[in-house]
Write an enzyme that holds these catalytic residues in place. Sequence first.
Site, short mmCIF file in Angstrom:
data_model
loop_
_atom_site.label_atom_id
_atom_site.label_comp_id
_atom_site.label_asym_id
_atom_site.label_seq_id
_atom_site.Cartn_x
_atom_site.Cartn_y
_atom_site.Cartn_z
N THR A 1 0.83 -1.21 0.00
CA THR A 1 0.00 0.00 0.00
C THR A 1 0.87 1.26 0.00
O THR A 1 0.63 2.19 -0.78
CB THR A 1 -0.92 0.01 1.25
N ASN B 1 -6.03 -8.91 -8.05
CA ASN B 1 -6.17 -9.73 -6.85
C ASN B 1 -7.48 -10.51 -6.79
O ASN B 1 -7.57 -11.51 -6.09
CB ASN B 1 -6.00 -8.88 -5.60
N GLN C 1 0.42 -8.87 -6.50
CA GLN C 1 -0.10 -10.22 -6.74
C GLN C 1 0.76 -10.99 -7.73
O GLN C 1 0.81 -12.22 -7.69
CB GLN C 1 -1.53 -10.16 -7.28
N SER D 1 5.09 -6.61 -2.20
CA SER D 1 4.81 -6.75 -0.78
C SER D 1 5.28 -8.11 -0.27
O SER D 1 5.23 -9.10 -1.02
CB SER D 1 3.30 -6.59 -0.54
N THR E 1 13.45 4.34 10.72
CA THR E 1 14.30 3.18 11.02
C THR E 1 13.73 1.94 10.37
O THR E 1 12.53 1.67 10.46
CB THR E 1 14.45 3.01 12.55
N CYS F 1 -10.46 -6.59 1.28
CA CYS F 1 -10.80 -5.24 1.71
C CYS F 1 -12.29 -5.01 1.60
O CYS F 1 -12.85 -4.23 2.34
CB CYS F 1 -10.07 -4.22 0.87
#
Length: 390
Positions: free
Chosen positions: A73, A152, A180, A200, A238, A326
């Site tokens: 995202t 997706n 995906q 991701s 970080t 979602c």
Amino acid sequence: MKKQVYLDYSATTPVKDAVLKKMLPYFTQSFGNPSSLYTIGQESKQAIEEAREQVAALIGANPKEIFFTSSGTEADNWAVIEAAEANVKKGKHVITTAIEHHALLHSGAYLEKKGFQVTYLGVDSEGMIRLEELENAITEGTTLISVMFANNEIGAIQPVKEIAEIAKRHKILFHTDAVQALGNVPIDVRELGVDLLSVSGHKIYGPKGIGALFVRKGVVLPSHLHGGAQENKKRAGTENLPGIVGFGAAAELARTGIGEHISRVSGLRDYFLEQVEARIQDIRINGSRERRLPGNANITFEFIEGEALLLLLDLDGIAVSTGSACSSASLTPSHVLTALGIPAEMIHGSLRFTVGDFTTKEDLDYTVECLVKNVEKLRGISSVSKEKGW
Ligand SMILES: *Cc1c(COP(=O)(O)O)cnc(C)c1O
């Protein structure tokens, strides 16, 4: 113990044991801040650079072109919003599609609120964009095209190379959400010619909360987080050290095993579809038969509510999804299936099954039995309600 079958690999995947094993020392022993100059800090830094190489290798990038983020995202938001805003002198028009993940659609809505014009390309009945429609949508002021690599919900794989060629010809930046596609489709950013690409960790058997953005060398993309000098001064904060190490390890496994993964998972998915088609009437397979992700099956069961079927399957220990994770809490029909031209009542009877590396043939046989039983039950109820005029 009750049987548990997980068929929602597109929502997230379990972390593989080998990945977790690599991550664990970075929580406790090797916990040094990668920005620190002493030894345990530099060891952390080294682990991050190794992971960067592993993620880069999976997509054919140079490690210097990989920037770790907190998620897919974030990578999508960063790429689309900053690329659009960095080019306002040239224009304020962005082209994307109607079937993007919300990470992209809501970034588009944000840009619209800020005065940008966003075109959402439609798709055909198989979920593919039309290249001439893309080309026709380009104006003098278009600065960015963002088209997802693979969808997706229905798994449709877009002609990314052709899109990149169009973008290049018009000197427009091209971003693709490959969350995906990663690990499921061979990706080579050089061969494809993309400028920006989001990935991701948790969709490829790595941890949640880690993503990355590929930024092709030479592409100007301003930072969207302001702070320390991490990630070559591009993305402050970080680093998520164990997450990055895990993402790297998962990317390495995905790269070395991609051929076997694709053939095994697509074989299981095809077996599942055959069984469902043979055993249950009045169903419809949504999306393309060929150009789709190996593990994806999206099926409409006519005359029933997908939510009701999902809940009955859950009672049998089976995890599946209606549309995307979602939208699973809402009853608005999936924007993706809507874009394919599927009528709302059919969309409400649709479920997404996604097969992955831990799925077995037995899992699928059990799922088919439960589907047969539960579909029969629900259709019985709906025919009774029809007779009684409910
Ligand atoms: C899961 C997903 C995302 C979001 O990634 P996160 O790491 O969960 O934020 C973006 N795009 C697509 C296509 C996805 O499937």
